[in-house]
Every structure is written in structure tokens, then in C-alpha cells.
Design a protein around this motif. Sequence first.
Motif, PDB file in Angstrom:
ATOM      1  N   HIS A   1      10.543   7.587   4.678  1.00 22.90           N
ATOM      2  CA  HIS A   1       9.843   8.471   3.751  1.00 22.90           C
ATOM      3  C   HIS A   1      10.686   8.892   2.564  1.00 22.90           C
ATOM      4  O   HIS A   1      10.166   9.531   1.642  1.00 22.90           O
ATOM      5  CB  HIS A   1       9.364   9.729   4.486  1.00 22.90           C
TER       6      HIS A   1
ATOM      7  N   LYS B   1       2.290  14.806   6.826  1.00 22.29           N
ATOM      8  CA  LYS B   1       3.151  13.635   6.634  1.00 22.29           C
ATOM      9  C   LYS B   1       2.361  12.379   7.009  1.00 22.29           C
ATOM     10  O   LYS B   1       1.403  12.022   6.336  1.00 22.29           O
ATOM     11  CB  LYS B   1       4.430  13.779   7.456  1.00 22.29           C
ATOM     12  N   ASP B   2       2.731  11.720   8.102  1.00 21.46           N
ATOM     13  CA  ASP B   2       2.094  10.438   8.425  1.00 21.46           C
ATOM     14  C   ASP B   2       0.580  10.496   8.613  1.00 21.46           C
ATOM     15  O   ASP B   2      -0.096   9.514   8.290  1.00 21.46           O
ATOM     16  CB  ASP B   2       2.759   9.819   9.659  1.00 21.46           C
TER      17      ASP B   2
ATOM     18  N   GLU C   1       6.053   5.712  10.858  1.00 17.88           N
ATOM     19  CA  GLU C   1       7.237   5.111  10.269  1.00 17.88           C
ATOM     20  C   GLU C   1       8.275   4.811  11.348  1.00 17.88           C
ATOM     21  O   GLU C   1       8.916   3.749  11.333  1.00 17.88           O
ATOM     22  CB  GLU C   1       7.804   6.042   9.198  1.00 17.88           C
TER      23      GLU C   1
ATOM     24  N   ASN D   1      14.477  13.679  10.179  1.00 17.35           N
ATOM     25  CA  ASN D   1      14.449  14.036   8.761  1.00 17.35           C
ATOM     26  C   ASN D   1      15.785  14.579   8.276  1.00 17.35           C
ATOM     27  O   ASN D   1      16.319  14.132   7.258  1.00 17.35           O
ATOM     28  CB  ASN D   1      13.331  15.058   8.530  1.00 17.35           C
TER      29      ASN D   1
ATOM     30  N   ARG E   1       6.479  11.959  11.540  1.00 22.01           N
ATOM     31  CA  ARG E   1       6.605  10.639  10.907  1.00 22.01           C
ATOM     32  C   ARG E   1       6.632   9.545  11.993  1.00 22.01           C
ATOM     33  O   ARG E   1       7.430   8.625  11.976  1.00 22.01           O
ATOM     34  CB  ARG E   1       7.843  10.589  10.018  1.00 22.01           C
TER      35      ARG E   1
END
Length: 461
Positions: free
Chosen positions: A347, A261-262, A224, A189, A221
Motif C-alpha cells: 500500500h 483499506k482493502d 495485499e 504497516n 490489508r
Amino acid sequence: MDEPRFSTIIEPFRIHSVEPLRMTTRAERREYLRAASFNLFQLRAEHVLIDLLTDSGTGAMSRDQWAALQHGDESYAGSPSFYLFADAVRELFPFRHVIPVHQGRAAEKILFTALGGPGKVVPNNTHFDTTRANVEATGALAVDLVVAEGRDPASDHPFKGNMDLAALEQLLTTSGDDVPCVFVTITNNSGGGQPVSLENLRGVRALCDRFGKLLFLDACRFAENAWFIREREEGQGDREVADIVREVASLADGMTMSAKKDPMGNIGGWLAMNDDRLAEECRNMLILTEGFPTYGGLAGRDLEALAQGLKEVVQHDYLRYRIRSTAYLGEALQKRGIPVLSPFGGHAVYLDARALADHLDPLEYPGQSVAVALYEIGGIRSCEIGTVMFGRQPDGSEVPAAMDLVRLAIPRRTYTQSHVDYVIEVCEQVAARAHELPAYRIVEEPRMLRHFTARFEPVTG
């Protein structure tokens, strides 16, 4: 006959419920900024038109997730909702111990309280803000060891989140006795949402085995990251995302997770691991700070929603849309000559504020200046990820961060293409005025995680 190809990005869902957005004037937004001391975290949400501050807990839950809430069992101990949740986690991350928490930073707090302490050193590809703060709060040192390409906004390396294996080997050789564990953040991130390759993770695993170290993932994440592996890494293109996730998990000894998040939750997270002794210590701390081990600060309905979200996030139709729609924003900004970090993350798209407002020194906070301008001109809330967030050192000194970025984090299943087209227009207007943007100074700040509550003022004259 071959499947026809289309250029339009179509959302793999229909809109079932809507919530209103409030339009504001530029004069109103200037007043809101002054009242918030130019800190976008301090704005009231109803004063924001398009909220790209974070993708954490801000997404839209699905019909099936809302239905799952009705199954939530709120028993204090032994709720069936916990066992459903734990099974869903282990379907992708087969660790022996799954410990629920209210969000990711709680997992970090518990783990680093157990493993950290003065004199300890925790390497990561790049620590995010709460991770670094929780490491440093114990007196340990947080060290970033991302590959060189990960510090270059213009580099097109497909896996800019990779750990620098040579640097990790050197650290473990010289300071191995002080390293309680190695962390890898997927996706990275702080470095622009950049992925980590399977090959790199295998290399980290080999070094951890050689030096006898635990390997933990900050995996919020993960889906992703797995999609990027499928799309970019040789030999991975025909695999199911869920299978890639399981292989990634098999390389680690444990993980922290922000399920905001995910996993598609509005709240929640977990800490997972294989080590029995460490798990027992963490569970005891969980009971002290979060709650009983079968709810960990969450309601049963939250656990049910996360279990369903874990099924939905690894679906290829969703991930294809998610990654492609993010790239749509990045490509449009690039075409307009606006400097952005590339390749695009999953993201978020990250503006290169240091390049955009190149008349400002990093210690004049160009990222903050660009972020404030996005809100003033168009009502878009974004997040500075640069010298404000990472410039202050544990000894109180300040140095420029590796990059000064502004993150446009896209909530999952929330905004349509017209919203994104509006964001593009606002960014274009800010870029046209970038040479006029003022420097900022901090007039009040806390000792840690200052970006959340610091007070700013523009430097005039």
C-alpha cells in the motif's frame, strides 16, 4: 501459444468521474505550513496536490460500489444491508460473530476495553498507532515482537512482518497469565507494509494453542498480504487469493478491521470473533458507543458498498496492478539512490528518512523534516512513521523509534502513472537537498497520538 508479456503497468479500470486538483506555489505552501504549525495532518486538503498521507478511506469506489449505495436500507434494526454485509465478510472470514463499527479504531477500543486493563500485556508483530494507543489507554502494555529483519530497512527478507516466534514463546512463558490475546497485523504497516507468511501464522497459532491464548488479526490489508503469500511463499503460487485469505482467517479466533483499506470503503470497519461470551460483551459496548449491532455506526449504504468492495479486492487483476504500481514507485526511487525500505509494501513506499537526513538525530525528527520538505517543494502530503509517532513512552519519556520512515501511502484506484512520476521527481529534489533539511522540535503535544495534532517548529541557527 504463450501469453505475451508487457512492461507497461495498465490500470484494470477506466476513469468514469474526475475531481480537480489545485496547483499552489512554493511561497503559498510555506504559508500553509506555518499556519498548520508544520503538522501535515493540519493542512487543508484543497492545499495538497498529491495526497499520500494515508490509503485509509481515500480510495476511489467502483461503479458497482456506487450502484450498491442505492440498495442501502436505513432501518435502525435488522436492515437487510447488514445481512448482505455480514455474509460478504464471512465469505472470506468465517467467524461466527460479525460486529460492524464506523472504523477500525472503534473495533480496537471495544475489544481492548473488554480484554485489556492494568497489568495486561498485548503482543503484536508491530502495533500501529491507534492499536497501541487503545491498548495503552486501558493501562495495558503494548509489546512489539517483529522479527529482526523487520527492523532493518535494507533487509530483503520476503516476510519482514513476521512475528518473532522465539520472543513470543518467551513472553508467553514468563508473562502468559498477563496476556489476554496475541495480535498479528497483516500487512505490518508500522514496519513498512511488510507481509506475514502463512508459515509464521501457523507458528503463532501453535504457540497460542499451547498457552491457551486467543489469536486476533489486525487484517485491514489482508488481500495485499495474501497476494504477497501467493507470490513469495513456497507452494502458494497457484492458489486463489480468496482461498489464502480463508486459510489465514482459519488460523485466528477473531479480527479487527478498518474497512477503509482493502475492503475499498470510504468509511467502516468491523470486529469479528468466535467466542460467544466475548462477542456478547463487545456487542453491549457497541450499543453504548457505536450503535445497534446491525448498523454499528454505519449507514446501510456504507454496508452495501463494503460488501461489494470485498468482492473486488480479491480479484487478481486488481491486486497485480496494485502491487506492481507501488513497486514502480519504489524501484524508481531506488534507481535514483534514494534510500527506501525494501522489499516494497503493497500500500505504500517508505522513505528511510534516518538514512536520507543522516545529519539529524532521531530526536530531531528526521521523518518530520523530510515529510515537510516533500510538501514545501512539491505539494505532496505524506506521513511520518518514526520517532514523532512512536517515540513517546507511556511514562512520558522519549526514545528513538526503531526506524524513522516517511510513508508514501497510495490511495486505491485514485492516481495515475503521471501522478506517480511527479512524486518521483519531487522525491529526487528533496533528496538532493536532504543535507540542508532542518531539525524540528515539538512545541505543543497531546498526551496520546501526538502526531495528529502536535505543533512543530524548525530549529534554526
